[in-house]
Each structure stands twice: as structure tokens, then as C-alpha cells.
Scaffold this motif. Structure first.
Motif, short mmCIF file in Angstrom:
data_model
loop_
_atom_site.label_atom_id
_atom_site.label_comp_id
_atom_site.label_asym_id
_atom_site.label_seq_id
_atom_site.Cartn_x
_atom_site.Cartn_y
_atom_site.Cartn_z
N GLY A 144 7.39 -18.74 -95.87
CA GLY A 144 6.75 -19.82 -96.61
C GLY A 144 7.73 -20.61 -97.45
N TRP A 145 8.68 -19.92 -98.07
CA TRP A 145 9.70 -20.60 -98.87
C TRP A 145 10.57 -21.49 -97.98
CZ3 TRP A 145 15.00 -21.01 -99.17
CH2 TRP A 145 15.53 -21.50 -100.37
N LYS A 146 10.93 -20.97 -96.80
CA LYS A 146 11.77 -21.73 -95.87
C LYS A 146 11.04 -22.99 -95.39
CE LYS A 146 12.65 -19.72 -91.98
NZ LYS A 146 13.23 -18.79 -90.98
N TRP A 147 9.73 -22.90 -95.21
CA TRP A 147 8.97 -24.05 -94.76
C TRP A 147 8.93 -25.13 -95.85
CZ3 TRP A 147 7.24 -25.93 -90.36
CH2 TRP A 147 6.28 -26.93 -90.38
N ASN A 148 8.84 -24.70 -97.11
CA ASN A 148 8.82 -25.66 -98.22
C ASN A 148 10.21 -26.17 -98.59
OD1 ASN A 148 5.99 -25.49 -98.61
ND2 ASN A 148 6.25 -23.59 -99.78
N ARG A 149 11.23 -25.40 -98.24
CA ARG A 149 12.61 -25.79 -98.58
C ARG A 149 13.47 -25.77 -97.34
NH1 ARG A 149 13.82 -23.96 -103.91
NH2 ARG A 149 15.98 -24.48 -103.44
N PRO A 150 13.18 -26.63 -96.34
CA PRO A 150 13.92 -26.57 -95.07
C PRO A 150 15.39 -26.86 -95.27
CG PRO A 150 12.57 -28.55 -95.18
CD PRO A 150 12.18 -27.70 -96.34
N GLY A 151 16.22 -26.09 -94.59
CA GLY A 151 17.66 -26.29 -94.66
C GLY A 151 18.34 -25.60 -95.81
N ASP A 152 17.58 -25.04 -96.77
CA ASP A 152 18.17 -24.37 -97.94
C ASP A 152 18.26 -22.86 -97.71
OD1 ASP A 152 18.36 -26.77 -99.17
OD2 ASP A 152 16.64 -26.49 -100.49
N ARG A 153 19.11 -22.22 -98.51
CA ARG A 153 19.25 -20.76 -98.48
C ARG A 153 18.86 -20.20 -99.84
NH1 ARG A 153 21.91 -18.11 -94.73
NH2 ARG A 153 22.44 -16.52 -96.25
N LEU A 154 18.32 -18.98 -99.85
CA LEU A 154 18.01 -18.33 -101.12
C LEU A 154 19.27 -17.88 -101.83
CD1 LEU A 154 15.36 -17.69 -99.17
CD2 LEU A 154 14.77 -16.23 -101.07
N LEU A 155 20.28 -17.48 -101.07
CA LEU A 155 21.51 -16.94 -101.67
C LEU A 155 22.71 -17.52 -100.93
CD1 LEU A 155 22.72 -14.83 -103.70
CD2 LEU A 155 22.78 -13.24 -101.78
N ASP A 156 23.69 -17.98 -101.71
CA ASP A 156 24.94 -18.49 -101.16
C ASP A 156 26.11 -17.84 -101.88
OD1 ASP A 156 24.57 -20.22 -99.00
OD2 ASP A 156 23.88 -21.84 -100.32
N LEU A 157 27.25 -17.89 -101.23
CA LEU A 157 28.49 -17.41 -101.84
C LEU A 157 29.35 -18.63 -102.15
CD1 LEU A 157 29.68 -14.57 -102.47
CD2 LEU A 157 31.09 -14.84 -100.44
N ASP A 158 29.80 -18.74 -103.40
CA ASP A 158 30.68 -19.84 -103.81
C ASP A 158 32.10 -19.46 -103.36
OD1 ASP A 158 32.14 -21.83 -104.99
OD2 ASP A 158 31.01 -21.81 -106.86
N ILE A 159 32.44 -19.90 -102.16
CA ILE A 159 33.70 -19.46 -101.55
C ILE A 159 34.93 -19.91 -102.33
CG2 ILE A 159 35.09 -19.60 -99.44
CD1 ILE A 159 32.49 -19.84 -97.87
N PRO A 160 35.02 -21.17 -102.79
CA PRO A 160 36.25 -21.57 -103.52
C PRO A 160 36.51 -20.74 -104.77
CG PRO A 160 34.98 -23.50 -102.86
CD PRO A 160 34.11 -22.31 -102.60
N MET A 161 35.46 -20.28 -105.46
CA MET A 161 35.66 -19.53 -106.69
C MET A 161 35.86 -18.04 -106.45
SD MET A 161 33.05 -21.33 -109.40
CE MET A 161 33.79 -20.41 -110.75
N SER A 162 35.42 -17.53 -105.32
CA SER A 162 35.52 -16.09 -105.04
C SER A 162 36.97 -15.69 -104.81
CB SER A 162 34.65 -15.73 -103.83
OG SER A 162 33.29 -16.03 -104.07
N VAL A 163 37.26 -14.42 -105.13
CA VAL A 163 38.63 -13.90 -105.03
C VAL A 163 38.59 -12.60 -104.23
CG1 VAL A 163 40.63 -13.04 -106.30
CG2 VAL A 163 39.27 -14.92 -107.24
N GLY A 164 39.49 -12.47 -103.26
CA GLY A 164 39.64 -11.21 -102.54
C GLY A 164 38.61 -10.95 -101.46
N VAL A 165 37.71 -11.89 -101.18
CA VAL A 165 36.72 -11.69 -100.13
C VAL A 165 37.19 -12.39 -98.87
CG1 VAL A 165 34.81 -11.44 -101.75
CG2 VAL A 165 35.38 -13.70 -100.90
#
Length: 502
Positions: A136-157
Motif C-alpha cells: 500500500g505504501w509503494k502504491w501511494n509513493r511510486p518510485g520511492d524506497r523506505l530505506l536508502d543508504l547515503d553512499i557518499p557519506m558512508s565509510v568502509g562499506v
């Protein structure tokens, strides 16, 4: 009688002397130099009680510790779990710490481990209906994700992966021996999963959970090592700061006795140990018959690059319009729609449109597809559904002049007769995507089934019947939708042909 009284006095004096002696002994034993707490704890009664407690060596020691850099709420009672407020879309650091003692788990020393971070429901009731809630959330928010990783700020991943069908999870590899910090962004807010009533509804709590695995002998990261989680609530931007301030002000108004019943607020949130998430480590395996995409690198597109034969719809090799076989029909079944998506390089979205028939997909507007698939793929899918090809830069119409027509023309020229011979001319449309003479030559060869290498020159018939060599500059000056009669003559050396445009 006097003798009895005297005996009583002797006994009393003796008892007093013994009691004084015993007191003096106690005083000496309790001297500062003689007292030792270890001697007291060594008594049998204490040994018996202590034997029921586990020794320090048997106490479980977690191999990792995860610390989220966000303050805990001060309005949580002592024996309750901590609660942390987060802002929607803001990046929060989770420090991945190696907590092993010397010699613990030597098999992972110098090796990578895999961690999966996910945002899940805290309430058991919502956990049971998680799939429906997320759909239901995906239908109301198409194209969005509930959780993302901020790759530029992350270290060691490294080797960061996301799955289009798992919008609430992200996985990566990391080395416990190196500094590692994963910056996460939560895009769902707590009130999105609350039944709408009259406003001011209390948002549902979420959990941030981290599950870590080591590599097995077959090279897969499926051997569970450690799991930990914490309770959070997500607010619209700046809402978490306001909520934290409100809780702090409420606690300041309480009496000192009431404050003792609540936890202090800490600058960071330590994730507490928990059981692994039920569907780990196979959370990203789907057993349904619908084709689904696998985990793909976050930096790369998730669909395969087409080969040389799977050109875009505007490539019309035979000079004719695109056949209707490539167009999705409204009568297409769900399975046929899935095959059409795969054929046209939309494999990333087969899971998203797993219940769509051809009619369902064709009903979506351009704006709908852009919201669901993003601008690039949304426009591409819309053009594919509507069979829209790139508008050609130039269109010309050509017709091969019949031999009989040439003979009649010569006869009429000789007798100055009427020029109407009743011949029917059928023209072919040629769409030029490049304004070049070579493009004209190639399209003429395709239309009239002439081997390209056998065409020596292409001429245009000019005034008084002269033959003008067709060049790039001439093609650029063609008028759109010009009509030409095409005549082929054999080359002077007998090898190949010349084409004349009249």
C-alpha cells in the motif's frame, strides 16, 4: 545463705571478665590491618550462593556493536526500551564496531562480513501484515524506497546492493578491522501507517535492525553472526527535533521524584541484541513464478544492455513502419505483459507490474509512469507502450520507375503526344535520421533490395536532364516529403549500378 550469695558474686565477676576479654578480642580482630572482605566472601554460605551465578567466562559477549548517532528520548520509563526520533530523509550514522575479545571468532579476522540493515514494524500486529502495508505504501509513493543508504557519506562499506522488490532493506560488505559507518535515510513516516481519523493520530513505531553474516564455504554470506535493533519513530523534516524538545520540556516540569522513574537522554542510540529477522538470509529470494530482479549494484542500472539486434523501436531497417507485433495489446494477459516488459528491457519493473494486464498498463498516463519508474525509464516505457518512435529529421517518398513507363515517355516525347499514360506509381516512405548521402544510399538499398556494395553512385536529375551527384549538402537541402522516381542504370564498367532520383 551467706555462702550462696558469695558464690553468685564470684560467678558474675567471672562472666564479666570473660565478656570483657571477648570484646577486647573483637576489637583487635576488627583492626584496620586485619579486616579483609575476601575472607568474608570466602565463607561457605557465600560460596554456596555465588555458585549459582555464571562465571565471567560464560557470559555471552556480542561480537559486534552498532551505535546510531541520534539522541534517545528522555520521556521513556526506566524499564522500557529506548525510543529514538528521526527526521524523514535525513542521513543518520550507524557505526559498525568490532566488539570481539582477543581470540574470539578468528575465522572472520581479515575477512569481510555482510550486514543487512532494514526498517521494520515494531508492533507485532503490523508485522503480520507487513507485505500488505508495504504494498500500500509503494502504491501511494511510486518510485520511492523506505530505506536508502547515503553512499557518499558512508565509510568502509563496499558492494552496496538494493533490491527493487525489497524497499525497506539495503545490504553491504564491510571489514570489522576497519572503521565502518553506514549512513541511512528513512523515507517513511510513522503516521503513514496509522488509520486516518480526525488528525493528530499517534504514529506507529518502527525498528532499525542490523543482521550480520559471515561467508560460508560455498562463498555465500548466509552464516548468521549477530543481530541488533532499536525502536524509532520517524517524523516529517524537523519534526523529530521538535518532538525531542517537547519531551525535554515535559521532563523539566516534573518533580525530582518523578524524574527518577525515567531514563536519561543519551546522545547516541545503542542497538540491543535481538533474534535475526525471520526471512534472513533469504529475504531477497522470491519463490513466486513471476520473474523478479536480483540484487544489483546501487551504482549501476538494473536492466541489461541490449545487443546489436535489439535496437530501439525507431530503427526501421526495412524502411517500413514498426510492426504491430511489438506493440502491447489491450487484450494481453498478465503473462504476456510480463514477457513484453522483459523483451523491451523493463525487467526491473516486472515485479512492480506483476498483476498488470495489457489493458491495465496501457491505462497509465505519462505522469503515472514517470512517478512509478522515474523520469528516464518512465518516459521510455510510455514511448514503448504508445509505439512512439523518434521523429525522423527528413521524410522522402520514392518509387521505382517502371520500364514500360520509360518507353512510353520516350514515345510521347517523339510524337509530342499527351503525357498521361494511366500508370499507377506506388511510393515507399524513407525516414532519414541522419542528413547524409550515405544514409540515403543505405535506405534505398533496403527498400529496393539492392546489395549496398553494388550501388556505385546516387544522382539527382537536374534541369535539362543533367545528373547531379547527391552529396550531404544536397540532402540537407531536400524539402521534407519530397517525391522521387528512382531509375537504376548499369555502371559504365559493368560492375554495379547507378541510381537516379527524378
Amino acid at each position: 545463705m551467706a555462702w550462696v550469695l558469695k558464690m553468685d558474686e564470684v560467678i558474675e565477676s567471672g562472666l564479666a571478665h570473660d565478656f570483657d576479654a571477648s570484646l577486647s578480642g573483637i576489637g583487635q580482630e576488627l583492626g584496620a590491618s586485619a579486616y579483609s572482605m575476601s575472607d568474608v566472601l570466602a565463607l561457605p554460605i557465600f560460596k554456596q550462593e555465588d555458585s549459582s551465578l555464571p562465571p565471567d567466562s560464560e557470559t555471552k559477549h556480542p561480537p559486534f556493536q552498532y551505535v546510531m548517532c541520534a539522541a534517545t528520548s528522555p520521556a521513556v520509563k526506566l524499564h522500557d526500551e529506548t525510543l529514538t526520533y528521526l527526521n524523514q530523509g535525513q542521513s543518520y550514522e550507524i557505526r559498525m564496531l568490532d566488539n570481539r575479545k582477543m581470540g574470539d571468532m578468528p575465522e572472520i579476522s581479515g575477512k569481510l562480513v555482510k550486514s543487512i540493515i532494514r526498517v521494520v514494524f515494531h508492533d507485532r500486529r503490523l508485522q503480520y501484515t507487513e507485505h500488505q502495508q508495504l504494498e500500500g505504501w509503494k502504491w501511494n509513493r511510486p518510485g520511492d524506497r523506505l530505506l536508502d543508504l547515503d553512499i557518499p557519506m558512508s565509510v568502509g562499506v563496499i558492494d552496496i546492493k538494493t533490491n527493487p522488490s525489497q524497499l525497506n532493506a539495503v545490504e553491504f560488505l564491510w571489514d570489522p578491522g576497519n572503521r565502518t559507518s553506514a549512513f541511512i535515510q528513512v523515507h517513511c513516516i510513522s503516521t503513514e501507517f496509522t488509520p486516518r481519523k480526525h488528525g493528530g493520530e499517534k504514529g506507529v513505531p518502527f525498528r532499525i535492525q542490523v543482521d550480520t553474516f559471515k561467508q560460508t564455504e560455498n562463498g555465500e554470506y548466509t552464516d548468521h553472526l549477530h543481530s541488533a535493533s532499536c525502536q524509532i519513530k520517524v517524523f516529517k523534516p524537523k519534526g523529530a527535533d521538535r518532538k525531542q524538545k517537547t519531551d525535554r520540556e515535559k521532563m523539566e516540569k516534573r518533580t525530582a521524584h518523578e524524574k527518577e522513574k525515567y531514563q536519561p537522554s543519551y546522545d547516541t542510540t545503542i542497538l540491543s541484541e535481538c533474534s535475526p529477522w525471520p526471512d534472513t538470509p533469504t529475504a531477497f529470494v522470491n519463490n513466486s513464478p513471476t520473474p523478479t530482479p536480483t540484487f544489483t549494484s546501487a551504482q549501476h542500472s538494473t536492466y541489461s544492455v541490449p545487443d546489436s539486434n535489439s535496437s530501439s523501436p525507431n530503427h526501421q531497417g526495412d524502411g517500413t513502419s514498426q510492426g504491430s507485433g511489438d506493440q502491447l495489446q489491450p487484450s494481453a494477459t498478465i503473462q504476456e505483459t510480463q514477457q513484453w516488459l522483459l523483451k523491451h528491457r523493463f525487467s526491473t519493473y516486472t515485479r512492480l507490474f506483476s498483476n498488470f494486464s495489457g489493458a491495465d498498463l496501457l491505462k497509465l498516463t505519462r505522469e503515472d509512469l514517470v512517478q512509478i519508474c522515474g523520469p528516464a525509464d518512465g518516459i521510455r516505457l510510455y514511448n514503448a507502450l504508445k509505439s512512439r518512435s523518434v521523429r525522423p529529421r527528413l521524410t522522402i517518398y520514392v518509387c521505382q520507375e517502371p520500364l514500360r513507363s520509360i518507353q512510353l515517355e520516350r514515345q510521347q516525347d517523339a510524337t509530342n503526344g499527351d503525357n498521361s499514360n494511366g500508370a499507377i506509381y506506388v511510393y515507399h516512405a524513407i525516414y532519414l535520421e541522419e542528413m547524409a548521402a550515405s544514409e540515403v544510399t543505405r535506405k534505398l538499398a533496403l527498400v529496393f533490395n539492392i546489395p549496398l556494395h553494388q550501388i556505385n553512385q546516387v544522382y539527382r536529375q537536374g534541369p535539362t536532364g543533367i545528373h547531379i551527384l547527391v552529396s550531404d549538402q544536397m540532402v540537407q537541402n531536400f524539402q521534407d516529403e519530397s517525391c522521387f522516381l528512382v531509375t537504376t542504370i548499369k555502371a559504365e564498367n559493368g560492375e554495379g549500378f547507378h541510381i537516379i532520383l527524378k
